[in-house]
Motif scaffolding. Structure first.
Motif, PDB file in Angstrom:
ATOM      1  N   GLY A 104       0.798  -1.215   0.000  1.00  0.00           N
ATOM      2  CA  GLY A 104       0.000   0.000   0.000  1.00  0.00           C
ATOM      3  C   GLY A 104       0.829   1.262   0.000  1.00  0.00           C
ATOM      4  N   VAL A 105       0.305   2.295   0.683  1.00  0.00           N
ATOM      5  CA  VAL A 105       0.928   3.611   0.734  1.00  0.00           C
ATOM      6  C   VAL A 105       1.201   3.966   2.191  1.00  0.00           C
ATOM      7  CG1 VAL A 105       0.681   6.056   0.160  1.00  0.00           C
ATOM      8  CG2 VAL A 105      -0.329   4.310  -1.339  1.00  0.00           C
ATOM      9  N   LEU A 106       2.432   4.443   2.461  1.00  0.00           N
ATOM     10  CA  LEU A 106       2.837   4.792   3.818  1.00  0.00           C
ATOM     11  C   LEU A 106       3.412   6.206   3.826  1.00  0.00           C
ATOM     12  CD1 LEU A 106       3.350   3.805   6.783  1.00  0.00           C
ATOM     13  CD2 LEU A 106       5.655   3.194   6.013  1.00  0.00           C
ATOM     14  N   PHE A 107       2.926   7.037   4.754  1.00  0.00           N
ATOM     15  CA  PHE A 107       3.406   8.408   4.915  1.00  0.00           C
ATOM     16  C   PHE A 107       3.991   8.561   6.310  1.00  0.00           C
ATOM     17  CE2 PHE A 107       2.603  12.699   6.574  1.00  0.00           C
ATOM     18  CZ  PHE A 107       3.313  13.466   5.663  1.00  0.00           C
ATOM     19  N   LYS A 108       5.194   9.174   6.411  1.00  0.00           N
ATOM     20  CA  LYS A 108       5.843   9.387   7.704  1.00  0.00           C
ATOM     21  C   LYS A 108       6.295  10.836   7.823  1.00  0.00           C
ATOM     22  CE  LYS A 108       9.378   7.679  10.880  1.00  0.00           C
ATOM     23  NZ  LYS A 108      10.426   6.666  11.147  1.00  0.00           N
ATOM     24  N   ASP A 109       6.038  11.409   9.005  1.00  0.00           N
ATOM     25  CA  ASP A 109       6.375  12.804   9.306  1.00  0.00           C
ATOM     26  C   ASP A 109       7.152  12.826  10.621  1.00  0.00           C
ATOM     27  OD1 ASP A 109       6.491  15.526   9.238  1.00  0.00           O
ATOM     28  OD2 ASP A 109       4.341  15.867   9.547  1.00  0.00           O
ATOM     29  N   SER A 110       8.351  13.456  10.635  1.00  0.00           N
ATOM     30  CA  SER A 110       9.217  13.449  11.815  1.00  0.00           C
ATOM     31  C   SER A 110       9.659  14.859  12.170  1.00  0.00           C
ATOM     32  CB  SER A 110      10.461  12.577  11.568  1.00  0.00           C
ATOM     33  OG  SER A 110      10.107  11.266  11.207  1.00  0.00           O
ATOM     34  N   TYR A 111       9.698  15.136  13.481  1.00  0.00           N
ATOM     35  CA  TYR A 111      10.147  16.433  13.986  1.00  0.00           C
ATOM     36  C   TYR A 111      11.183  16.206  15.095  1.00  0.00           C
ATOM     37  CZ  TYR A 111       5.617  18.088  12.117  1.00  0.00           C
ATOM     38  OH  TYR A 111       4.527  18.368  11.333  1.00  0.00           O
ATOM     39  N   ALA A 112      12.190  17.036  15.151  1.00  0.00           N
ATOM     40  CA  ALA A 112      13.116  17.084  16.285  1.00  0.00           C
ATOM     41  C   ALA A 112      12.799  18.342  17.081  1.00  0.00           C
ATOM     42  CB  ALA A 112      14.564  17.105  15.813  1.00  0.00           C
ATOM     43  N   ILE A 113      12.343  18.168  18.333  1.00  0.00           N
ATOM     44  CA  ILE A 113      11.885  19.292  19.150  1.00  0.00           C
ATOM     45  C   ILE A 113      12.805  19.429  20.358  1.00  0.00           C
ATOM     46  CG2 ILE A 113       9.933  20.288  20.393  1.00  0.00           C
ATOM     47  CD1 ILE A 113       8.104  18.435  18.788  1.00  0.00           C
ATOM     48  N   ASP A 114      13.410  20.587  20.528  1.00  0.00           N
ATOM     49  CA  ASP A 114      14.336  20.831  21.643  1.00  0.00           C
ATOM     50  C   ASP A 114      13.653  20.572  22.977  1.00  0.00           C
ATOM     51  OD1 ASP A 114      16.375  21.543  19.945  1.00  0.00           O
ATOM     52  OD2 ASP A 114      15.931  23.692  20.009  1.00  0.00           O
ATOM     53  N   ASN A 115      14.394  19.882  23.866  1.00  0.00           N
ATOM     54  CA  ASN A 115      13.962  19.609  25.235  1.00  0.00           C
ATOM     55  C   ASN A 115      12.695  18.759  25.322  1.00  0.00           C
ATOM     56  OD1 ASN A 115      16.095  21.246  26.253  1.00  0.00           O
ATOM     57  ND2 ASN A 115      14.829  23.081  25.906  1.00  0.00           N
ATOM     58  N   VAL A 116      12.235  18.257  24.194  1.00  0.00           N
ATOM     59  CA  VAL A 116      11.063  17.369  24.174  1.00  0.00           C
ATOM     60  C   VAL A 116      11.464  15.983  23.680  1.00  0.00           C
ATOM     61  CG1 VAL A 116       8.767  16.954  23.216  1.00  0.00           C
ATOM     62  CG2 VAL A 116       9.446  19.264  23.888  1.00  0.00           C
ATOM     63  N   GLY A 117      12.042  15.914  22.480  1.00  0.00           N
ATOM     64  CA  GLY A 117      12.452  14.645  21.909  1.00  0.00           C
ATOM     65  C   GLY A 117      12.202  14.608  20.420  1.00  0.00           C
ATOM     66  N   TYR A 119       9.800  13.574  17.798  1.00  0.00           N
ATOM     67  CA  TYR A 119       8.410  13.190  17.609  1.00  0.00           C
ATOM     68  C   TYR A 119       8.175  12.747  16.168  1.00  0.00           C
ATOM     69  CZ  TYR A 119       3.415  13.559  16.794  1.00  0.00           C
ATOM     70  OH  TYR A 119       2.129  13.288  16.429  1.00  0.00           O
ATOM     71  N   TYR A 120       7.354  11.708  15.997  1.00  0.00           N
ATOM     72  CA  TYR A 120       7.035  11.242  14.653  1.00  0.00           C
ATOM     73  C   TYR A 120       5.621  10.667  14.642  1.00  0.00           C
ATOM     74  CZ  TYR A 120       7.282   6.337  16.023  1.00  0.00           C
ATOM     75  OH  TYR A 120       7.018   5.125  16.623  1.00  0.00           O
ATOM     76  N   TYR A 121       5.063  10.606  13.465  1.00  0.00           N
ATOM     77  CA  TYR A 121       3.852   9.817  13.242  1.00  0.00           C
ATOM     78  C   TYR A 121       3.918   9.255  11.829  1.00  0.00           C
ATOM     79  CZ  TYR A 121       1.870  13.704  10.524  1.00  0.00           C
ATOM     80  OH  TYR A 121       1.644  14.688   9.581  1.00  0.00           O
ATOM     81  N   GLN A 122       3.330   8.081  11.642  1.00  0.00           N
ATOM     82  CA  GLN A 122       3.244   7.475  10.323  1.00  0.00           C
ATOM     83  C   GLN A 122       1.878   6.824  10.173  1.00  0.00           C
ATOM     84  OE1 GLN A 122       6.319   4.520   9.792  1.00  0.00           O
ATOM     85  NE2 GLN A 122       5.981   3.569  11.791  1.00  0.00           N
ATOM     86  N   VAL A 123       1.296   6.986   8.993  1.00  0.00           N
ATOM     87  CA  VAL A 123      -0.025   6.442   8.710  1.00  0.00           C
ATOM     88  C   VAL A 123       0.022   5.755   7.349  1.00  0.00           C
ATOM     89  CG1 VAL A 123      -1.304   8.109  10.096  1.00  0.00           C
ATOM     90  CG2 VAL A 123      -0.761   8.660   7.723  1.00  0.00           C
TER      91      VAL A 123
END
Length: 322
Positions: A104-117, A119-123
């Motif tokens: 199928g189709v997979l989308f992934k979005d990733s962020y690097a956030i200071d003092n947080v970690g 973060y990512y999500y994929q659907v």
């Protein structure tokens, strides 16, 4: 009842020997990639009659997909993959599920956030049965290295119950949540990564039915630890975990855990293409508790020694063969 070995009545041997060959292609440009893997996996032996073990078929296209980086930033990236990614356990985290192919189709979005970690999500959406126009949906989100402590958490949801018609068997009555917690660090004296992890699963779609002894058996979980990582020749990795999986927690065909060693065609809801009505015949790779030990050693940069031990027993003796 024993599922493997002499006297089991299943015809499944205690020890299995395979002859396997893999052909892999991995091509990358600055912002796109293409990967494929063709696999030949045969049972060893000579097929002298219908009871022999030798095989000369089983050609499998394990991977064939194309990907593109939609956004390439220092702190923010977006990726899109289309095609067959292979078993979902390769890119969704679990010790109990996600062994099914992702077509199928997979989308992934990733962020690097200071003092947080991180973060990512994929659907994603993937095909289950084209004859019935049936697809399934999956998503996962998490934060890695929370506040630079080494802790991480992940939550995933997979929906197999996407067709409200009489044509879809109850083996797809699953909407499964999973929460994973872990801690990763590198001890100074050890100089190798160590991970402690645990996970819990729950099927929101489960209902009391005859096969589950008229009760909901919709939970699962695991905990364990791993040591080491495989990068160069001489590296090793070890993983040990304990698993519990009730009969209605996940589809038995999507089980990546220890299982009970039953034949692949013997499922919890179906056997040899027919629906199971008597819970004494309900098998599959669910309704168990057991442990798994895995040791890997890189003999060379391209040659991996892999050894695994699995052991399990039935979780609920009122379900399945006795």
């Amino acid at each position: 009842r024993a599922q493997r070995g002499r006297g089991s009545g299943t015809g499944t041997p205690s020890n299995a020997y395979d002859v396997e060959f893999n052909l892999m292609v991995d091509y990358r440009t600055e912002r796109s990639w293409l990967a494929s893997r063709l696999r030949f996996d045969n049972d060893a032996g000579i097929l002298v009659d219908k009871f022999g073990s030798g095989k000369s078929d089983k050609i499998k296209l394990e991977r064939a997909y194309w990907g593109y980086r939609l956004l390439d930033g220092d702190r923010h990236t977006m990726d899109l993959d289309v095609g067959r990614r292979g078993p979902m356990v390769g890119f969704f985290d679990s010790k109990l599920q996600f062994v099914s192919n992702f077509d199928g189709v997979l989308f992934k979005d990733s962020y690097a956030i200071d003092n947080v970690g991180d973060y990512y999500y994929q659907v994603g959406v993937f095909l289950v049965n084209e004859k019935k126009d049936q697809a399934a949906y999956i998503g996962e989100t998490g934060i890695l290295n929370i506040a630079n402590t080494g802790f991480y958490t992940k939550y995933s949801l997979i929906d197999w119950d996407t067709k409200n018609t009489h044509q879809v068997e109850k083996q797809f009555h699953f909407i499964v949540s999973q929460m994973v917690l872990g801690y990763k660090w590198i001890p100074q004296a050890f100089d190798r990564p160590v991970v402690i992890y645990m996970g819990g699963l729950y099927n929101h779609r489960a209902r009391p039915i005859k096969l589950s002894d008229h009760k909901k058996a919709n939970y699962g979980g695991y905990f364990g630890f791993s040591m080491g990582a495989l990068k160069l020749a001489g590296d090793w990795a070890f993983d040990a975990n304990y698993q519990v999986l009730a009969a209605q927690c996940i589809p038995d065909f999507d089980s990546s855990g220890v299982g009970l060693g039953s034949k692949s065609e013997d499922g919890f809801y179906q056997q040899n293409g027919s629906s199971i009505e008597d819970r004494k015949n309900a098998q599959g790779n669910v309704n168990y508790r057991g442990f798994e030990l895995t040791l890997q050693y890189l003999i060379s940069n391209n040659l991996n020694f892999w050894q695994q031990w699995k052991q399990s027993i039935t979780l609920d003796n009122h379900i399945g063969p006795h």
